[in-house]
Design an enzyme around this catalytic site. Sequence first.
Site, mmCIF file in Angstrom:
data_model
loop_
_atom_site.group_PDB
_atom_site.id
_atom_site.type_symbol
_atom_site.label_atom_id
_atom_site.label_comp_id
_atom_site.label_asym_id
_atom_site.label_seq_id
_atom_site.Cartn_x
_atom_site.Cartn_y
_atom_site.Cartn_z
ATOM 1 N N VAL A 1 43.102 -38.291 68.878
ATOM 2 C CA VAL A 1 41.824 -37.956 68.951
ATOM 3 C C VAL A 1 40.807 -38.822 69.817
ATOM 4 O O VAL A 1 39.652 -38.413 70.161
ATOM 5 C CB VAL A 1 41.106 -37.858 67.287
ATOM 6 C CG1 VAL A 1 41.507 -36.859 66.244
ATOM 7 C CG2 VAL A 1 41.277 -39.269 66.841
ATOM 8 N N TYR A 2 41.449 -39.886 70.286
ATOM 9 C CA TYR A 2 40.779 -40.799 71.159
ATOM 10 C C TYR A 2 40.700 -39.887 72.661
ATOM 11 O O TYR A 2 41.533 -39.632 73.165
ATOM 12 C CB TYR A 2 41.630 -41.996 71.423
ATOM 13 C CG TYR A 2 41.760 -42.939 70.149
ATOM 14 C CD1 TYR A 2 41.016 -42.639 69.100
ATOM 15 C CD2 TYR A 2 42.473 -44.051 70.333
ATOM 16 C CE1 TYR A 2 41.035 -43.522 68.071
ATOM 17 C CE2 TYR A 2 42.529 -44.917 69.183
ATOM 18 C CZ TYR A 2 42.090 -44.765 68.034
ATOM 19 O OH TYR A 2 42.028 -45.383 66.922
ATOM 20 N N SER A 3 39.420 -39.485 72.727
ATOM 21 C CA SER A 3 39.030 -38.829 73.884
ATOM 22 C C SER A 3 39.839 -37.545 74.060
ATOM 23 O O SER A 3 40.397 -37.397 75.266
ATOM 24 C CB SER A 3 38.979 -39.700 75.121
ATOM 25 O OG SER A 3 38.316 -40.767 75.025
ATOM 26 N N ASN A 4 40.118 -36.839 72.893
ATOM 27 C CA ASN A 4 40.872 -35.752 73.039
ATOM 28 C C ASN A 4 42.325 -35.630 73.594
ATOM 29 O O ASN A 4 42.606 -34.903 74.420
ATOM 30 C CB ASN A 4 40.174 -34.542 73.830
ATOM 31 C CG ASN A 4 38.867 -34.174 72.847
ATOM 32 O OD1 ASN A 4 38.649 -34.144 71.836
ATOM 33 N ND2 ASN A 4 37.535 -34.228 73.610
#
Length: 345
Positions: A61-64
């Site tokens: 989920v970190y920056s998609n």
Amino acid sequence: MDYRNLGKSGLKVPVLSFGAGTFGGSGPLFGAWGNTDINEARRLVDICLDAGVTLFDTADVYSNGASEEVLGAAIKGRRDAVLISTKASLPTGDGPNDWGSSRHRLIRSVEAALKRLDTDHIDIFQLHAFDASTPVEEVLSTLDDLVRAGKLRYIGVSNFSGWQIMKSLAVSDTYGWSRYVANQVYYSLIGRDYEWDLMPLGKDQGLGALVWSPLGWGRLTGKISRGKPLPEGSRLHETADFGPPVEEEHLYRVVDALQHVAEQTDKTVPQVALNWLTQRPTVSSVIIGARNEQQLRQNLEAIGWTLTSEQIAILDAASTVTAPYPHFPYRRQDGFARLDPPITG
């Protein structure tokens, strides 16, 4: 660099690890953390490896997914020199199977992470949150399959409650499946809730803590102190609402103590705060972040020296809060303490 076993496993991890949440930063939260590109990421990885920091932490989920992609590119050609930690379970889309820890989602998430990281295995794979909609048996049998397939080396959790971890461990033990050995937790001098349930569980069951946000969501960077407004340009203006609330007087009391110890040790406030964490029971590694080379080098100076017992006592006294029931009786020096003595070592 000091290396410690990750919980009860045989894996050695550095006492400081690097959080790649700033890599490829985008969106309201991760964009505020930083937007390190591939070239700068390679430079930060160089500095880490020179200092013995071999563990790099990220998440889907970190920056998609951009964080994983940038990290994969930054370590290209030196995969054997590093350990990769990543996470999945939080929503990555609006579809019915774009969140959670079902067999379908976990297999798809691991395959996607391997592709983004450009590797054939993940050293430490953690569930980013407990999925109450999926049977624990389904989750753990899937993770065990992925371990046996060689795609995952070790498994762990993040943001789980004590009962959720204990139920999972009991299921693993019942069926002989791979056990969680890591617990990635929020822990800082202004957020010591980890000590009430999760630390005793980690000590008893062999889970090593990987500490995230060790500077209290940027509140212990030395930029905040009594009587001074939040400085312009601080990422707290954008990220304060994402982190747990902190009562103002409690924050200032902790900062006052940190400043006092920093003067005694000729170190900075964040270096003292990080060093305190490295000396806490069950902590395997403290995850540090950095948006640039200067910030990284400063954080790396948090180790190689030791706080005295008197300095630790000052920080403990300033940061301790009354634990909720049923934990608070064990903090008192009476019969309860004999039954459940404080954790040390």
